[in-house]
Enzyme design. Structure first.
Site, PDB file in Angstrom:
ATOM      1  N   ASP A 268      -0.278  -9.327  -2.440  1.00 58.00           N
ATOM      2  CA  ASP A 268      -1.286  -8.002  -3.106  1.00 58.00           C
ATOM      3  C   ASP A 268      -2.202  -8.861  -3.394  1.00 58.00           C
ATOM      4  O   ASP A 268      -2.386  -9.808  -3.889  1.00 58.00           O
ATOM      5  CB  ASP A 268      -0.279  -7.272  -4.216  1.00 58.00           C
ATOM      6  CG  ASP A 268      -1.133  -5.670  -3.952  1.00 58.00           C
ATOM      7  OD1 ASP A 268      -2.128  -5.682  -3.319  1.00 58.00           O
ATOM      8  OD2 ASP A 268      -0.736  -4.973  -4.784  1.00 58.00           O
TER       9      ASP A 268
HETATM   10  C1  BGC Z   1      -3.334  -2.217  -3.781  1.00 62.31           C
HETATM   11  C2  BGC Z   1      -2.606  -2.399  -2.192  1.00 62.31           C
HETATM   12  C3  BGC Z   1      -3.968  -2.209  -1.364  1.00 62.31           C
HETATM   13  C4  BGC Z   1      -4.152  -3.800  -1.974  1.00 62.31           C
HETATM   14  C5  BGC Z   1      -6.102  -4.181  -1.279  1.00 62.31           C
HETATM   15  C6  BGC Z   1      -4.753  -3.262  -4.414  1.00 62.31           C
HETATM   16  O1  BGC Z   1      -4.840  -3.369  -5.392  1.00 62.31           O
HETATM   17  O2  BGC Z   1      -2.110  -2.247  -5.320  1.00 62.31           O
HETATM   18  O3  BGC Z   1      -1.710  -1.487  -2.313  1.00 62.31           O
HETATM   19  O4  BGC Z   1      -2.801  -2.544  -0.056  1.00 62.31           O
HETATM   20  O5  BGC Z   1      -4.952  -3.418  -2.970  1.00 62.31           O
HETATM   21  O6  BGC Z   1      -6.914  -3.239  -1.203  1.00 62.31           O
END
Ligand code: BGC
Length: 736
Positions: A268
């Protein structure tokens, strides 16, 4: 702030009315295995320098890795996800330009997809997403989100599918295949135990191995084993003292060794904290660490940048470990035709088919929670004037919620949908009734206006519920279903209970529509409301789907994928376990899942706590009869058949559900019942069909922690078939 960049531009227009297409099959010829190109990939790795390999395993912009320019390997391009392709971010974290050109289909959110209980729609949903991703030059779509809805407070539940691992597993497979059949990788997230947003970057989850295996992992396993998902996103939180993105147990042992995952683990965004741990634990690509360096990101300073290079040079991380990461990423890239994109199906955007899918999912997602005396559907020819009350009737949601934001080409609000459905012959009085914003309480002036509108109308439709927060500057004012935030409580904010009660007193011919990503405490007014409808965030056609249900053009067939508790105090995560929210533990470092396997209905049914609306509940405008239960045990599996009949006067679809009840006396406490089969069946009036559901061995087993394996307690297992977890019509038993 991380990953939450907003812009208010939305293009509002009505899409063409397209007939709803027949459900597409989730089955397809198996795609070649991810390892199909390994010979070529290994040759490529031999040509790569150490620096090129290291560069390859971390980001070079907000949503790309650098590829290997010298060898002609392009960047890998990622995008959120999960219910539409996110607006262009550019290569940085600047606010995206308000370009209508990057609009896409805004599909209903995950919980709405879960509410359809229709795996074929999961495939159609994924197909739409994959085609739009391909058309936009995206190689990986960062979805589906499949964390278990452990508490209704979780602000991100709207992106997830269900509280039940079996339902999640059935829905995720079609979604993943739909995306990947378009030559685009899906990325199942957030692995694992990202069940709350409070303190999400550092909360440590303590969970029993049994609950992990029985509740929190099955969806991910299904995505890997049955869906063949190409990538997995490791979560922000810690699990048993290790960041999920640095968890050898979750990544190397379970995902890669046990489940045989051959694809890539993507962190993540900014979820990595230690180079050595992440490198050894099985993380393959580090993303988003630039969020911690803004406004001047330096990609060499990623953990998998200079620091990893040094560790490999010093022999602390074997080069073979790095090669494995590169190999896995290249597998994903070859499988999605990144080296030669002419091989990928061209993709398409905002097509009539995509719009039809968005609409069909929205229609099948609407759940008719209550319909006293067949109050619904409203009879259009008897209506002269309808009051549409509530700020959620006109609110746009595509851009809400955080990284899952979509720039919708159009979005039909509930008010618009009702106006279209009612036509020019019916007068619509629309009033807001309440104001969305921090600290907003019941407003006597707005309530008086709503009461007057309700009194003047034949019927009132009150559109209330949660909000999504689309204005970044005012995030805290209205973000209840949103990333990086949890709901403080379950009753609705902004004085909505007072409004609903006042309108019900003014005109009992009132239907209450709940917009939102999950349950609310509706106990203040639910007993006196004749009809209650759950509309979720229904995507770009959500308002049309809702109006279709209210006026009877659509016969509702959605079922709750999550229990509606009466009060927050009833929720097992809060009652038995811990949840990282509340005055007592505002920023707790560790959250212990003492509720164990008793998540959702497993708790309510076992501990005999009456829910407001049960898991699997959802009414129809027709009625269904269940008869002729037949149980045919085999050595490996059990066939459960029954006759389902549409006993009413309208065509409709029923989700027939099969729950298994374990015998008492085993070595571990079991839930009163568990969902182990279901099928959504469309029936004409009077039509009957034999439904056959097959239970494999796993349907009866529990996870034996001491033996580290699934185990069966011999005995007589109850089989219950019905219309919801609390509306069971047939019972039988089988010996195992
Ligand atoms: C989120 C993810 C997301 C990523 C990219 C993160 O803060 O938890 O679900 O895909 O950002 O935007």
């Amino acid at each position: 702030m991380r990953a939450l960049l907003f812009c208010l531009t939305l293009t509002l227009a009505l899409g063409p009315q397209v007939p709803i297409r027949a459900q597409r099959a989730a089955s397809r010829p198996t795609l070649p295995p991810l390892t199909a190109h390994d010979a070529r990939i290994n040759a490529l790795i031999q040509q790569m320098t150490l620096a090129e390999k290291v560069a390859f395993v971390h980001a070079n912009s907000a949503f790309t890795n650098p590829g290997v320019p010298r060898l002609g390997v392009p960047e890998l391009v990622m995008s959120d996800g999960p219910h539409g392709v996110r607006p262009e971010q550019g290569r940085t974290w600047q606010a995206p330009p308000p370009a209508a050109a990057d609009s896409g289909t805004y599909l209903p959110v995950g919980v709405a997809l879960g509410a359809t209980w229709n795996p074929a729609l999961g495939y159609a949903f994924g197909t739409t997403l994959g085609q739009e991703a391909a058309a936009r030059g995206k190689d990986v779509i960062l979805g589906p989100g499949i964390n278990i809805m452990r508490s209704p407070l979780n602000g991100r539940n709207f992106e997830y599918l269900s509280e039940d691992p079996y339902l999640v597993s059935q829905m995720v497979v079609g979604y993943v295949r739909g995306v990947q059949d378009q030559g685009v990788a899906a990325c199942v997230k957030h692995y694992a135990l990202n069940n709350q947003e409070t303190n999400r970057f550092k909360v440590n989850v303590e969970v029993s191995e049994r609950a992990l295996r029985e509740i929190y992992l099955p969806g991910f396993r299904a995505a890997v084993r049955q869906g063949g998902v190409y990538t997995v996103m490791s979560a922000y939180n810690l699990v048993r003292g290790h960041y999920a993105s640095q968890s050898d147990y979750l990544l190397n042992q379970v995902l890669k060794k046990e489940w045989g995952f051959q694809g890539a683990v993507i962190s993540d965004w900014a979820a990595v904290h230690n180079t050595l741990e992440a490198a050894r634990a099985g993380l393959d690509l580090e993303m988003g660490t630039d969020l911690d360096m803004l406004p001047n990101p330096n990609y060499n300073r990623f953990f998998f940048g200079d620091s990893l290079l040094a560790l490999v040079r010093r022999g602390r991380v074997p080069e073979a470990v790095l090669d494995d990461k590169v190999r896995r990423l290249l597998r994903v890239m070859y499988a999605t035709h990144v080296p030669d994109k002419s091989q990928r199906p061209a993709g398409s955007r905002n097509t009539a088919a995509h719009q039809a899918t968005a609409r069909q999912v929205a229609e099948e997602a609407v759940v008719l929670l209550k319909n006293f005396g067949d109050f619904l559907p409203l009879q259009k020819d008897k209506l002269k004037r309808v009051a549409v009350i509530g700020a959620n009737a006109t609110r746009l949601n595509a851009y809400g919620g955080g990284s899952s934001q979509v720039r919708a080409k159009f979005e039909i609000t509930p008010l618009q949908g009702l106006r279209d459905e009612l036509g020019a012959g019916v007068e619509v009085i629309a009033v807001p009734g309440y104001r969305i914003g921090r600290g907003q309480r019941a407003d006597p002036v707005l309530i008086a206006e709503a009461v007057a509108a309700a009194k003047a109308a034949d019927e009132a439709v009150v559109v209330v519920g949660w909000t999504h927060g689309y204005d970044y500057a005012k995030w805290a004012d209205n973000a209840y279903d949103a990333e990086n935030t949890d709901k403080p409580d379950l009753p609705l904010p902004f004085g909505q209970d007072e409004l609903i009660t006042a309108v019900l007193v003014a005109n009992l011919r009132t239907v209450v529509v709940l917009v939102g990503g999950g349950p609310a405490d509706v106990s203040a007014w639910a007993p006196s409301a004749p009809a209650i409808v759950q509309a979720w965030y229904g995507g770009q056609a959500g308002g049309a789907a809702l109006a279709g249900v209210l006026l009877g053009r659509v016969n509702p067939s959605g079922k709750l994928p999550v229990t509606f508790p009466v009060h927050l105090d009833d929720v097992p995560a809060q009652k038995l376990g811990e949840y990282g929210y509340g005055k007592a533990r505002p920023d707790s470092a560790t959250v212990r899942y003492k509720d164990d396997i008793f998540v959702g209905y497993r708790y309510y049914d076992t501990y005999k706590v009456a829910p407001e609306f049960a898991f699997g509940h959802g009414l129809s405008y027709t009625t269904f009869g269940y008869s002729n239960l037949r149980v045919v045990p085999g050595p490996q599996s059990v066939r459960v058949s029954f006759t389902l009949t549409n006993t009413g006067r309208r065509a409709g679809a029923e989700v027939a559900q099969l729950y298994v009840q374990a015998p008492g006396g085993g070595p571990v406490p079991r839930a009163a019942q568990e969902l182990k089969g279901f099928e959504k069946v469309q029936l004409a009036p009077g039509q009957a069909r034999t439904v056959t559901l097959v239970l494999d061995r796993r349907a009866f087993e529990y996870y034996d922690e001491a033996g580290k394996k699934w185990a069966l307690v011999p005995g007589s297992y109850g089989l219950r078939v019905g219309s919801s977890s609390r509306d069971l019509r047939l019972t039988g038993a089988v010996a195992r």
